[in-house]
Enzyme design. Structure first.
Site, PDB file in Angstrom:
ATOM      1  N   THR A  42       0.868  -1.194   0.000  1.00 20.97           N
ATOM      2  CA  THR A  42       0.000   0.000   0.000  1.00 20.97           C
ATOM      3  C   THR A  42       0.903   1.243   0.000  1.00 20.97           C
ATOM      4  O   THR A  42       1.343   1.669  -1.055  1.00 20.97           O
ATOM      5  CB  THR A  42      -0.975   0.004   1.197  1.00 20.97           C
TER       6      THR A  42
ATOM      7  N   LYS B 114       4.045  -6.742   4.061  1.00 22.65           N
ATOM      8  CA  LYS B 114       3.787  -5.358   3.693  1.00 22.65           C
ATOM      9  C   LYS B 114       3.501  -4.589   4.994  1.00 22.65           C
ATOM     10  O   LYS B 114       3.012  -5.145   5.968  1.00 22.65           O
ATOM     11  CB  LYS B 114       2.635  -5.208   2.715  1.00 22.65           C
TER      12      LYS B 114
ATOM     13  N   THR C  88       0.134  -2.474  11.191  1.00 20.58           N
ATOM     14  CA  THR C  88      -0.550  -2.568   9.893  1.00 20.58           C
ATOM     15  C   THR C  88       0.303  -3.422   9.035  1.00 20.58           C
ATOM     16  O   THR C  88       0.992  -2.946   8.146  1.00 20.58           O
ATOM     17  CB  THR C  88      -0.659  -1.252   9.152  1.00 20.58           C
TER      18      THR C  88
ATOM     19  N   GLU D 294       6.952   5.177   7.558  1.00 18.99           N
ATOM     20  CA  GLU D 294       6.615   6.377   6.799  1.00 18.99           C
ATOM     21  C   GLU D 294       7.528   7.536   7.189  1.00 18.99           C
ATOM     22  O   GLU D 294       7.563   7.959   8.338  1.00 18.99           O
ATOM     23  CB  GLU D 294       5.131   6.716   7.022  1.00 18.99           C
TER      24      GLU D 294
ATOM     25  N   ASN E 192       0.924  11.609   6.185  1.00 23.38           N
ATOM     26  CA  ASN E 192      -0.310  11.312   6.910  1.00 23.38           C
ATOM     27  C   ASN E 192      -1.255  12.491   7.079  1.00 23.38           C
ATOM     28  O   ASN E 192      -2.429  12.293   7.381  1.00 23.38           O
ATOM     29  CB  ASN E 192       0.027  10.704   8.272  1.00 23.38           C
TER      30      ASN E 192
ATOM     31  N   SER F 154      -4.418   7.360   2.749  1.00 28.28           N
ATOM     32  CA  SER F 154      -3.726   6.234   2.104  1.00 28.28           C
ATOM     33  C   SER F 154      -4.734   5.263   1.525  1.00 28.28           C
ATOM     34  O   SER F 154      -5.873   5.253   1.884  1.00 28.28           O
ATOM     35  CB  SER F 154      -2.821   5.530   3.104  1.00 28.28           C
TER      36      SER F 154
END
Lengths: 445, 445
Positions: free
Chosen positions: A197, A223, A234, A317, A440, A445
């Site tokens: 993602t 992922k 996540t 991120e 973010n 996303s």
């Protein structure tokens, strides 16, 4: 001053990156698939790109572009497992976990007589979609079962992506025939790409271990890049082995090793509603994991899990630093992990790391608030090999420049000795940067 | 596209702010005092500036520039309390709390016969300074006791600022004579300024309540802008009243009200080693707080405490949104607070707020990870008066534009109904912005 000029230059560079980022983003909550340009690859990505993973006898993979949310990329992967494959799983402990997670949890431990299938889509998490959620899972499971030819109770699905929008399961079901036709033993690298993602690179790891003189192979993909924290993250992780092992043993090993790998990493302390880790053992090597074989197999599996977990943090991120936090001397192991995770999740520690500031005071603060037993005047802190603080104060030989120089590295090790007992734990985190905010704050996303 | 141009414009503005910020910062860990220009005032600062606080009979204030760390600003405040003043206190629960905190905690509940003094310095927290920490406190307490003429067990000190450097207590002691000479009943506004660190504005609040027909006054000041989270926050709070009240009653009321005010706010989930809240009742009004007088006094005190707590959040580092999170329908009050604080501390929620993104999916995620009892399919979410989600899915009448428009306001109310029971709690937070990263990554406070 030269230092300020340098900072201004850095800011200009940041602005440039933000601009580039804006140009490559642009996700919107529309239902129609649209193209999305990839994010720039994390500076912490493993050197050499995606590893060469061994084929695992008894597993075949296929991927397809179903347009779940984005056009121009693969977004569904199918893994088909031979009859007799045992499957273990670990899942998010979120109270608002998604329908696919609930469905998978129910199915762990079921009879392995038929084959099995794992279907994963990116683009839509099928989370917080009310009664539509489970209905989509049922449709998908039924379609895969019928077309691939495995029992419904052996079809495991995962979904990752946007929350709160109904999963267009019909788009996936329409591609199952294509997926079946495309199954191949060497498709794992493509599978790793299809499940991404906000990941900036696909993640894979493997190990081969000899047991009774015969090779047993393990290969896994993952992922995850944000919303990463125990328990679990996540993250979607799928690990395959040709070992022959009882489901209960496989599950026990997986749960234990998860506590020392995926449950010891954090990017932002946020926990997804969709985290899923499945471990499938096909048994196709014919090598049974019992007795003396357990320890080497566990070690190999542990290596694969840690490798994948680290790759997730390295893709955190906006991350520019990969940080290992080693806590020793705690009252017990649980306290060590509590203190370590408090440091790993502290925004003040993580922004100091981003600023390459050897700010050990914030580490003391984080330990203090963690709830772990601590004695301020017994604490010792090391940055790499440099002793920074001991006996509750800065080390008399410590030079701020030594700490500042160390902080410039991209891979950091922070050592904490609590001075109380034998408890120890190691956890991994990344820094908190402007890019995390950009990613973010500026788009979904 | 116009939207992207607007974003680029916003980024340019941000870069300009960062530049301005860099020019006004420049803190270094040198021991010599240096000048430091003030940060720009938070856009969420209360309109009208520092309030007009009533004088509290029995208290006098003085401030001085002692050069603890910075030149060109006041950095020490002294509050002198009349004999008979009762003092209650609440402190950080950090396991690495500072020497001044430990000393204050020991002194709460001591005899009120002599007068009392509260001495607070900014610039240096005297935290994690090993055995030097308590030695500095003792020197300071002894100096204040001797010069101001109050018993040592009635001298309360607080220190706030950089961690890990020895407090130059001699610089403070050298100014106690000046402080004593400068004591005045109307010095509270200057005191609020002297205790600021990264605060962008001084914080004060007051209330006057009639009990038995006679006015009872309450006035308080606070500092704090980062490292704000229960229990309690990087906060120093000093509240004064002329009420006459027994120490045990005062302490009970303070502890209870702290749980609903200062322990319900968060900026970054980080907890300071120095948090201190002192509440002093001089009794000079002659009005005794008993029986029917308790409820109105408590209500007035609660108002002052909430006002100060909100002002701390409004000065949150880099904050552009003040966010009230109202949780209802939880299994119990504790669960409601747990869920509320998980939302309030979630980096993904806080960055969405910064980006004015009505991303209710992240709120669901935060509730899920909180540990509070939750049923995904009973959750309802409101942004202001707009129903966003109900029964575990987006409300059929909800329009994304309505949420997006609401998010543009600077003061936001997010309502969560858990749909389970009668538990309720309200907590307050701010957004997580680029400026937070700049403030905390780029220099030491």
């Amino acid at each position: 001053m030269a230092g300020k000029k340098k900072k201004i230059r850095k800011l200009k560079q940041k602005l440039k990156e933000l601009r580039a980022h804006l140009e490559t983003s642009g996700a919107t909550p529309e239902a129609e698939p649209r193209t999305k340009k990839p994010l720039p690859v994390s500076p912490l990505a493993p050197v050499g790109g995606f590893p060469n993973l061994p084929e695992i006898a008894g597993v075949r993979f296929a991927t397809v572009a179903a347009g779940v949310r984005y056009a121009g990329r693969t977004d569904v992967m199918l893994a088909e497992l031979a009859p007799g494959s045992e499957i273990a799983g670990v899942f998010t402990r979120s109270a608002t976990r998604s329908a696919p997670v609930l469905d998978c949890q129910d199915k762990i431990g079921g009879s392995a007589d038929g084959g099995a299938a794992i279907v994963v889509n990116s683009g839509n998490a099928n989370a917080f979609t009310g009664s539509h959620g489970m209905a989509s899972v049922r449709e998908l499971v039924s379609g895969v079962s019928r077309i691939v030819g495995v029992p419904e109770h052996r079809v495991f699905t995962s979904s990752t992506g946007v929350i709160g929008e109904p999963l267009p399961h019909d788009r996936i079901i329409a591609k199952i025939e294509d997926l079946k036709a495309g199954l191949s033993a060497d498709g794992i690298a493509a599978a790793a790409r299809a499940i991404m993602t906000t990941d900036t690179y696909p993640k894979g790891a493997s190990a081969t271990v000899k047991i009774d003189g015969k090779p047993v192979k393990i290969a896994g993909i993952a992922k995850g890049s944000g919303m990463i924290a125990p328990d679990m993250a996540t993250m979607l992780v799928y690990i395959f082995t040709d070992a022959k092992i009882a489901q209960a043993d496989l599950q026990g090993m997986l749960s234990q090793l998860t506590d020392r790998s995926f449950n010891c990493i954090t990017v932002d302390s946020d926990t997804s509603t969709s985290d899923t880790l499945l471990l499938a053992a096909t048994g196709a090597s014919g090598v049974e994991i019992t007795g003396d074989g357990i320890a080497p197999f566990r070690e190999a599996l542990s290596g694969v899990m840690l490798d994948l977990a680290h790759q997730v943090v390295r893709d955190g991120e906006g991350a520019t630093k990969f940080v290992e936090i080693r806590v020793t001397g705690a009252a017990d192991d649980a306290d060590a992990k509590t203190a370590g995770m408090a440091i790993a999740n502290s925004p003040l520690v993580k922004t100091a790391l981003a600023g390459e500031d050897p700010n050990w005071g914030r580490i003391v603060m984080a330990i203090g608030k963690s709830g772990a037993q601590a004695d301020r005047d017994k604490l010792a802190i090391r940055f790499g090999d440099t002793q920074v603080a001991r006996d509750g104060w800065v080390d008399p030989d410590y030079k701020e420049e030594a700490g500042a120089t160390y902080m410039k590295q991209s891979d950091l090790i922070i050592g904490i000795d609590m001075g109380l007992g034998d408890g120890a734990a190691t956890v991994w985190t990344c820094d908190l940067t402007h890019a995390y905010i950009s990613i973010n704050a500026d788009y979904r996303s």
